[in-house]
Enzyme design. Sequence first.
Site, PDB file in Angstrom:
ATOM      1  N   ASN A  44      44.702  42.345  38.167  1.00 25.60           N
ATOM      2  CA  ASN A  44      44.871  40.917  38.441  1.00 25.60           C
ATOM      3  C   ASN A  44      43.994  40.137  37.467  1.00 25.60           C
ATOM      4  O   ASN A  44      42.771  40.135  37.592  1.00 25.60           O
ATOM      5  CB  ASN A  44      44.460  40.632  39.899  1.00 25.60           C
ATOM      6  CG  ASN A  44      44.435  39.145  40.209  1.00 25.60           C
ATOM      7  OD1 ASN A  44      44.955  38.325  39.439  1.00 25.60           O
ATOM      8  ND2 ASN A  44      43.836  38.787  41.333  1.00 25.60           N
ATOM      9  N   LYS A  69      43.798  36.976  37.121  1.00 30.71           N
ATOM     10  CA  LYS A  69      43.399  35.644  37.603  1.00 30.71           C
ATOM     11  C   LYS A  69      43.671  34.620  36.491  1.00 30.71           C
ATOM     12  O   LYS A  69      44.614  34.813  35.722  1.00 30.71           O
ATOM     13  CB  LYS A  69      41.942  35.655  38.064  1.00 30.71           C
ATOM     14  CG  LYS A  69      41.668  36.844  39.001  1.00 30.71           C
ATOM     15  CD  LYS A  69      40.307  36.851  39.605  1.00 30.71           C
ATOM     16  CE  LYS A  69      40.192  38.079  40.511  1.00 30.71           C
ATOM     17  NZ  LYS A  69      38.957  38.107  41.255  1.00 30.71           N
ATOM     18  N   HIS A  72      45.464  36.410  48.366  1.00 26.53           N
ATOM     19  CA  HIS A  72      44.196  36.712  47.694  1.00 26.53           C
ATOM     20  C   HIS A  72      43.111  35.794  48.261  1.00 26.53           C
ATOM     21  O   HIS A  72      43.365  34.629  48.555  1.00 26.53           O
ATOM     22  CB  HIS A  72      44.349  36.527  46.182  1.00 26.53           C
ATOM     23  CG  HIS A  72      43.191  37.112  45.432  1.00 26.53           C
ATOM     24  ND1 HIS A  72      41.970  36.484  45.356  1.00 26.53           N
ATOM     25  CD2 HIS A  72      43.055  38.286  44.771  1.00 26.53           C
ATOM     26  CE1 HIS A  72      41.132  37.249  44.667  1.00 26.53           C
ATOM     27  NE2 HIS A  72      41.763  38.344  44.310  1.00 26.53           N
ATOM     28  N   GLU A 108      40.818  34.224  46.911  1.00 24.71           N
ATOM     29  CA  GLU A 108      40.601  32.977  46.167  1.00 24.71           C
ATOM     30  C   GLU A 108      41.645  31.936  46.553  1.00 24.71           C
ATOM     31  O   GLU A 108      41.361  30.735  46.578  1.00 24.71           O
ATOM     32  CB  GLU A 108      40.619  33.273  44.655  1.00 24.71           C
ATOM     33  CG  GLU A 108      39.345  34.007  44.243  1.00 24.71           C
ATOM     34  CD  GLU A 108      39.506  34.969  43.079  1.00 24.71           C
ATOM     35  OE1 GLU A 108      40.516  34.885  42.351  1.00 24.71           O
ATOM     36  OE2 GLU A 108      38.619  35.835  42.913  1.00 24.71           O
ATOM     37  N   GLU A 156      40.176  43.748  49.995  1.00 23.11           N
ATOM     38  CA  GLU A 156      39.248  43.158  49.024  1.00 23.11           C
ATOM     39  C   GLU A 156      38.131  42.427  49.768  1.00 23.11           C
ATOM     40  O   GLU A 156      38.292  41.246  50.112  1.00 23.11           O
ATOM     41  CB  GLU A 156      39.996  42.177  48.117  1.00 23.11           C
ATOM     42  CG  GLU A 156      41.061  42.822  47.265  1.00 23.11           C
ATOM     43  CD  GLU A 156      41.262  42.074  45.951  1.00 23.11           C
ATOM     44  OE1 GLU A 156      41.303  42.741  44.918  1.00 23.11           O
ATOM     45  OE2 GLU A 156      41.352  40.833  45.955  1.00 23.11           O
ATOM     46  N   GLY A 213      34.133  40.072  42.008  1.00 19.59           N
ATOM     47  CA  GLY A 213      33.500  39.404  40.871  1.00 19.59           C
ATOM     48  C   GLY A 213      31.987  39.396  40.936  1.00 19.59           C
ATOM     49  O   GLY A 213      31.332  38.679  40.183  1.00 19.59           O
ATOM     50  N   SER A 244      35.091  44.519  42.306  1.00 22.48           N
ATOM     51  CA  SER A 244      34.190  45.138  41.329  1.00 22.48           C
ATOM     52  C   SER A 244      34.523  46.600  41.035  1.00 22.48           C
ATOM     53  O   SER A 244      33.619  47.434  40.882  1.00 22.48           O
ATOM     54  CB  SER A 244      32.726  44.990  41.769  1.00 22.48           C
ATOM     55  OG  SER A 244      32.382  43.611  41.838  1.00 22.48           O
TER      56      SER A 244
HETATM   57  P1  13P Z   1      36.906  41.977  40.395  1.00 26.03           P
HETATM   58  O1  13P Z   1      37.398  43.351  40.062  1.00 26.03           O
HETATM   59  O2  13P Z   1      36.661  41.141  39.182  1.00 26.03           O
HETATM   60  O3  13P Z   1      35.763  42.021  41.343  1.00 26.03           O
HETATM   61  O4  13P Z   1      38.104  41.213  41.172  1.00 26.03           O
HETATM   62  C1  13P Z   1      38.724  41.830  42.233  1.00 26.03           C
HETATM   63  C2  13P Z   1      39.929  41.042  42.601  1.00 26.03           C
HETATM   64  O5  13P Z   1      39.814  39.977  43.174  1.00 26.03           O
HETATM   65  C3  13P Z   1      41.240  41.559  42.226  1.00 26.03           C
HETATM   66  O6  13P Z   1      42.266  40.858  42.853  1.00 26.03           O
END
Ligand code: 13P
Length: 248
Positions: A9, A11, A93, A95, A165, A171, A210
């Site tokens: 992903n 983003k 997600h 976010e 997640e 992140g 992560s």
């Molecule tokens: P990271 O791997 O950057 O922590 O992000 C995870 C994520 O939100 C994937 O959808």
Amino acid sequence: MRRSLVAGNWKMNGSRKSALELATALGDVIFEKTDVVIAPPTPHLDAMRSALTSADVLLAGQDCSEHEKGAYTGETSVLMLRELGCSHVIVGHSERRQFFGDSDQRVALKVSRVVAAGLIPIICVGETLLERQDSMTEKVIERQVAAALSQIHDKAKLSMIVAYEPVWAIGTGESANPEQAQKVHLLIRDFLSKYDVVLSESTRILYGGSVKSDNAASLFAMPDIDGGLVGGASLDAKSFINICRSTA
Ligand code: 13P
């Protein structure tokens, strides 16, 4: 045996150039044990599709509108994503839940749109740090899973993918450790068995938060972790390919 799946992903990161570079890097790599899905930003889907030479690498939208079509400026419908070559769509997600007001109800509508278009939803669930500290993880996850499944029929449930997640691991560089993640994956699988045993056994449950080249193998070795949803590390072709090769 469930086949592994690793999804990247991006983003709101990366450029058309980097999308083309990843597509080219993936071109000559064969993943015998793993399905690979990439979710670049929507404007780069078309370029990526044209550049991908392997039929084994699939594309996903990062989100979709809960509406079929109409006056919804800025939104992308599932039918548009399908036209752009997506087979999967990430829904719910954290976010989107946190910054764009995606409630459980809206996530459920989006999941039903994805399914109605014949695409596969990657349904994200996960608790915040505060919820974990308040021992709310189980309650939050079960509520999110139940809501996401509430609008789809039994057959569609069989093709869905769930991604755990934990919000505190996204992140941050601080992944859940394999045992912590396994515990929640098992909880999700047990919860799915209340719907149907076959569903519980066949659903692929991905871990995200992560995931990097150096922790992927230990996470993917856990019995109920069927692959990963990778953010930052999927932007670098070499590390993403390494992660795709780390599945058990
Ligand atoms: P990271 O791997 O950057 O922590 O992000 C995870 C994520 O939100 C994937 O959808």
